[in-house]
Structures are given as structure tokens and as C-alpha cells.
Design a protein around this motif. Structure first.
Motif, PDB file in Angstrom:
ATOM      1  N   LYS A  79      -7.727   3.358  -1.392  1.00 36.57           N
ATOM      2  CA  LYS A  79      -6.553   3.013  -0.935  1.00 36.57           C
ATOM      3  C   LYS A  79      -6.432   1.589  -0.081  1.00 36.57           C
ATOM      4  O   LYS A  79      -5.523   1.052  -0.429  1.00 36.57           O
ATOM      5  CB  LYS A  79      -5.730   4.243  -0.319  1.00 36.57           C
ATOM      6  N   SER A  87      -6.066  -2.181  -1.691  1.00 37.53           N
ATOM      7  CA  SER A  87      -4.755  -2.972  -2.430  1.00 37.53           C
ATOM      8  C   SER A  87      -4.413  -3.637  -0.921  1.00 37.53           C
ATOM      9  O   SER A  87      -3.648  -4.734  -1.372  1.00 37.53           O
ATOM     10  CB  SER A  87      -3.903  -1.662  -2.776  1.00 37.53           C
ATOM     11  N   THR A 120       0.985  -1.234  -0.172  1.00 36.67           N
ATOM     12  CA  THR A 120       0.208   0.107   0.019  1.00 36.67           C
ATOM     13  C   THR A 120       0.663   1.085  -0.069  1.00 36.67           C
ATOM     14  O   THR A 120       0.616   2.097  -0.742  1.00 36.67           O
ATOM     15  CB  THR A 120      -0.812   0.010   1.327  1.00 36.67           C
TER      16      THR A 120
END
Length: 557
Positions: free
Chosen positions: A296, A299, A148
Motif C-alpha cells: 500500500k 502508491s 493512497t
């Protein structure tokens, strides 16, 4: 000749034994030889072999010690000062060092194995997990945090964190947590109530986190609602939190975090899971504060869901290994129970469930490595988007079912705590809950189909794989059956737009399980048709797996 009464009186049943878990695993060997280039497999064989030995020997001892000496929360010191110390077993820390030794987090980021790094990592996690007392949990979150930060963060700011997360040096390496669950919402992260306030040039977090696994990790990624000029209704941003801050004595103090208590859980006893309060906790936004933090975190969830599947299939393999060993030792009605037809059939069914679940899990791992290495075509990216929730929901449920079957295969000892067998079932039961429940993931399967048009590429991939195996005559009937199931799934996929959202959601679970079973059957047929390095039971696995497939229609309006 019947044993004497004295011999019967002196009889004590011996328990199951484990061999080197890498050398003893024909299924794993077969797969790696089929998909990993020989030079890469040769280079990693020493680590796989050593970990296979550790998993069958010293790691089991360490895991037992960690379970019998679980985390202890000490809120106050002797003088009444709040310290929130969490005492961990030395065995837990030793298990962490073994993970570092084999690069369970580091390996995919070291660059030498390209798209195959994720397959090697999956094999290592599969060996490590069942003997790790659930240390695979911080491994998963650390891996996912690394990915990430690389994908979403500013390299100048976050490279020091990435370097620590991917280090193999115990003096340097960090682990990461993932703090998502709050009282207001578990799977519904949009209900996150934690606030992020910008104060004197720094972001600080305020709120409660209800379920924080591996609370002793050095850092965590978490969601919060930015307040002030950046505030927007229901907007969440992603933040990095260091759990401890430097102080004068060099020991570190909590970053304005209060540990309210450790969770008393059904299983995963060695894993420190806490409820915490953030009260001015310093945090760094990951990327632009105005970006969508939920997107976000996706991921991160992709990788933790894969790791959840590694834990599931690794646990299934351990269950089968123990049940098989015991069946060869336990005598009933004059012969080992492994030779009794019904029990032999049960063991064969367990082996089949392991083989099919292994096939789809490692397919997802290999495809993730290809996408991560920028080697994948667009259709492969779509397939991975669908496979991750599919594999996670399916493997988790299979793991629980096989653990339950394993306890039954031992009879009474399967229910006795000191054998260690009940822990197999307790620890498996968390896998359908972590990283999204079965229903949540089934709905995500529908989203992958609707938003990424992922079903057609998956079905086309399945047909292509069956076409390569069509000359394998022993499985001609199975191939025909699977093609028919693919046609059914194709029809159902085309019908999705014609049914109400209520009907779609009601049928999502059965549709997802059917899709996983059909795709698993395809992979088993493909593996059996390989000209070399074929598992001796490959044809049997494919036949038995295909015989259990049922594709249901969506419920009526």
C-alpha cells in the motif's frame, strides 16, 4: 580606457538577480506548449505567471526568514508540564498559504484538467520548490497521502481527511507526514518494530520513529506490526494517525506522541524533522488490517519520488538561472565571464544537464497523469513503473552535481553563507537520500524489469520516439548513436537472466544511469524535431547530452 584607482576602490560586485521564473524559463514554456492543450495551458497561465513572480520576489524573502528562524522545540511549559510545542516561523506558514493558493496538492484532484493535471502540477512545483524553504516536502507527502487514501482506504471513513488534504482554504486544509524510518531499518521497512495493538475497539501504536519530516503536519501515514489475533510474522499494516487530539481548551494535544528532539541537519533548516515516540497513539488502519501495508505504501512512494524529482529539477533550474545572471554581470579580463569561452562552455553544459533531466522528469509526470486518469495502455503502466525510480535516482544526483558547479561558478561568494548560495548545495544533498537512496532505487529498477517486464516497453517507446524524429536532419548522427545505445541496453536486458544476482546488483547502478541518459537523449531529440515551439538550443542540448552517454557491460563474474 582603464578604470581609475579610485573607481576600483569604490567597486562592489552586484549579485545575481532573478526575473519572473515562469516568463523567463524558455525550457518550461517550450515543453508546456508542446504537450499541454492550448485551452488548458491558457487557463493555467495566470497562476503560473503569478507563482513565477512570487518565486522571484516575496517567496525568496519568506524563505530566508524561515531559514534564519528555524523550528524550535519546547518540551515543557513554564510549570514543567510536557507540551512538546514546536514553534514555527510565520514565514514558513506564509509559504504554506502560497502553496494552497496555487493548489499544489488540490489541483490533480479537482478534475478539470484530466490527464494534464499532473503536468500543470509539476510545473507549479518546479517553480515553487526552489523558493519554498523545502515546504515542497509537506506538499509532496500530503499529495501522496491523498492518493493512497483514495486508492486503499474506505471512502466513508477517509473522505473527511481527503477533503482537508485537497482544500485550498487555509482554515480547513491539512498537511500529512510520512513516518517510515526507524532505528532498526531505513530503506528496509520490513524491519519496522512499531507495534499496533487492538485495545477496547481501537488501534493504538507503540514504538519509535527515527526520522519524521514535517512533524508539525496534522496527520501522517505510517507502518506498524499488528499484534494479537491479526499478528503474522513480519506482517506490516498501514495506519493513519492524527497528530493532535481535541482537548478542553481547543488547542489540541499530542495524540500520545512524545517529540524527543528535532534533528540538527546539514540542510533543509526550516523544515521541522523530529524523532518521536508513539505510546498508545490512536490510529486508523488504511483498508483491511490483513493486507500488505508495504504494497500500500508503494502508491505513496510513487508520488513522493516524483515530487522529489520536481524538487531536484526545480533546484537545477534555480542554480542555472543564478549562475547565468552572475556570469552576465561579473567582469574578468575585460569582459563579462559569460563571454569567456571556457565559462560559456560550462554554462552550456549546465543548461544541457538541466534540459535532459527536465525532459525525463516531466515525461514521468505526464505519464503518471495518464495512468491516474485511466487513459494509459498496459505498456505505458509498465513504463511508468520503471520511470519513477529511474527519474528519482537520476534527477537527485544531477541536482547535487549542478548545485556544486553553481557554487564554483561564483568563486569565493559561492562559499559565503550570507549569499544564500551554500544552501543550494546543502538542500540538494538530501534529495538522493529522501524516498530511497540511489542504490535502493537502482535495485528497484531491476525489480521493475524482472517483475513487470518494464524494460522492453520503455525501449520500444524510445525507438518509436526516435522514428518520429528521424527526418530531423541536423540530429541524424545523434539519432543513429541513440539507436545503437538502445540496442546495447536491449542486449544487457536480455542478459540479466544469465548472470548471478551478485553481478546484477553490482551493475544495477551503472545500468540505471545509462538507461536514464539514453532515454533523456531520446526525449531531447524528439523535442528538437517538433515543427514548432522548439527551444532555440534544442539541437545543441541533444548533441551535448548524447556525447556524454556511456553504456557499460555488467561486471564480470
Amino acid at each position: 580606457m582603464e578604470p581609475s584607482n579610485q573607481a576600483k576602490e569604490n567597486f562592489y560586485q552586484s549579485g545575481p538577480t532573478l526575473k519572473n521564473q515562469y516568463l523567463d524559463d524558455v525550457l518550461l514554456h517550450t515543453y508546456l506548449e508542446q504537450v499541454v492543450p492550448s485551452n488548458i495551458l491558457t487557463e493555467n497561465t495566470p497562476s503560473l505567471t503569478e507563482l513565477g513572480s512570487q518565486a522571484a520576489n516575496e517567496m525568496i524573502t519568506l524563505a530566508e526568514q524561515a531559514e534564519y528562524d528555524p523550528p524550535v522545540h519546547e518540551p515543557f511549559d513554564a510549570w514543567g508540564q510536557r507540551i512538546d510545542a514546536i514553534r514555527m516561523s510565520p514565514a514558513w506558514n506564509a509559504l504554506g498559504r502560497i502553496a494552497l493558493q496555487h493548489g499544489l496538492v488540490a489541483l490533480p484532484y479537482e478534475g478539470q484538467f484530466g490527464e494534464h493535471a499532473r503536468t500543470i502540477q509539476a510545473a507549479l512545483c518546479y517553480l515553487y520548490g526552489p523558493s519554498s524553504a523545502t515546504y515542497l516536502c509537506p506538499v509532496a507527502m500530503s499529495d501522496a497521502a491523498t492518493r493512497t487514501l483514495l486508492d486503499q482506504g474506505d471512502g466513508k471513513i477517509f473522505q473527511p481527511y481527503i477533503d482537508r488534504l485537497t482544500s485550498r482554504d487555509p482554515a480547513v486544509a491539512w498537511t500529512s507526514g510520512q513516518w517510515m524510518t526507524e532505528r532498526e531499518g531505513g530503506s528496509d521497512v520490513r524491519s519496522t518494530a512499531t507495534e499496533a495493538r487492538y485495545d477496547d475497539g481501537k488501534w493504538r501504536l507503540y514504538g519509535d520513529k527515527w526520522f519524521t519530516s514535517a512533524i508539525t503536519s496534522d496527520m501522517a501515514l505510517t507502518l506498524a506490526q499488528p499484534q494479537g489475533a491479526q499478528a503474522r510474522p513480519h506482517h506490516l499494516s498501514l495506519f493513519l494517525v492524527e497528530t493532535k487530539l481535541d482537548d478542553d481548551d481547543g488547542k489540541g494535544r499530542w495524540n500520545n506522541i512524545t517529540v524527543n528532539r528535532l534533528k540538527d541537519k546539514l540542510g533543509t533548516q526550516a523544515l521541522p524533522t523530529g524523532e518521536i515516540t508513539l505510546d498508545g497513539t490512536l490510529a486508523l488502519p488504511v483498508g483491511d488490517i490483513s493486507d500488505n501495508g508495504i504494497a500500500k505504501i508503494a502508491s505513496m512512494l510513487n508520488l513522493t519520488r516524483l515530487h522529489n524529482s520536481y524538487a531536484a529539477v526545480g533546484g537545477m533550474r534555480r542554480c542555472f538561472a543564478l549562475a547565468r545572471s552572475y556570469a552576465l554581470k561579473r567582469v574578468a579580463f575585460g569582459k563579462p565571464v559569460a563571454e569567456l569561452p571556457l565559462h560559456a562552455h560550462t554554462l552550456a553544459a549546465m543548461a544541457t544537464q538541466l534540459a535532459g533531466t527536465f525532459a525525463i522528469t516531466f515525461r514521468a509526470a505526464a505519464l503518471y497523469g495518464k495512468v491516474e486518469s485511466a487513459m494509459a495502455m498496459q505498456d505505458e503502466k509498465q513504463i511508468l513503473r520503471l520511470l519513477i525510480p529511474l527519474v528519482k535516482l537520476f534527477s537527485a544526483k544531477q541536482s547535487v552535481a549542478l548545485a556544486s558547479e553553481t557554487l564554483e561558478a561564483f568563486g569565493g561568494p559561492g562559499y559565503v553563507e550570507s549569499t544564500g548560495l551554500p544552501r543550494l548545495l546543502r538542500d540538494a544533498q538530501v534529495l538522493p537520500i529522501w524516498e530511497g537512496t540511489t542504490n535502493v532505487l537502482a535495485l528497484d529498477v531491476l525489480r521493475a524489469i524482472d517483475r513487470e517486464n518494464a524494460l522492453k516497453p520503455l525501449l520500444n517507446d524510445a525507438r518509436s520516439r526516435l522514428n518520429t524524429a528521424i527526418t530531423h536532419e541536423p540530429l541524424a548522427a545523434v539519432t543513429s548513436t541513440l539507436n545503437a545505445h538502445l540496442d546495447q541496453l536491449d542486449f544487457l536486458g536480455d542478459s540479466l537472466g544469465a548472470v548471478s544476482s551478485e553481478v546484477r546488483e553490482a551493475g544495477a547502478r551503472s545500468f540505471a544511469f545509462a538507461l536514464a541518459r539514453v532515454y533523456g537523449g531520446v526525449l531531447l531529440v524528439e523535442s528538437a524535431a517538433q515543427p514548432e515551439a522548439t527551444h532555440p538550443s534544442a539541437d545543441t542540448f541533444a548533441r551535448q547530452w548524447a556525447a556524454d552517454i556511456r553504456v557499460d557491460q555488467f561486471p564480470n563474474e
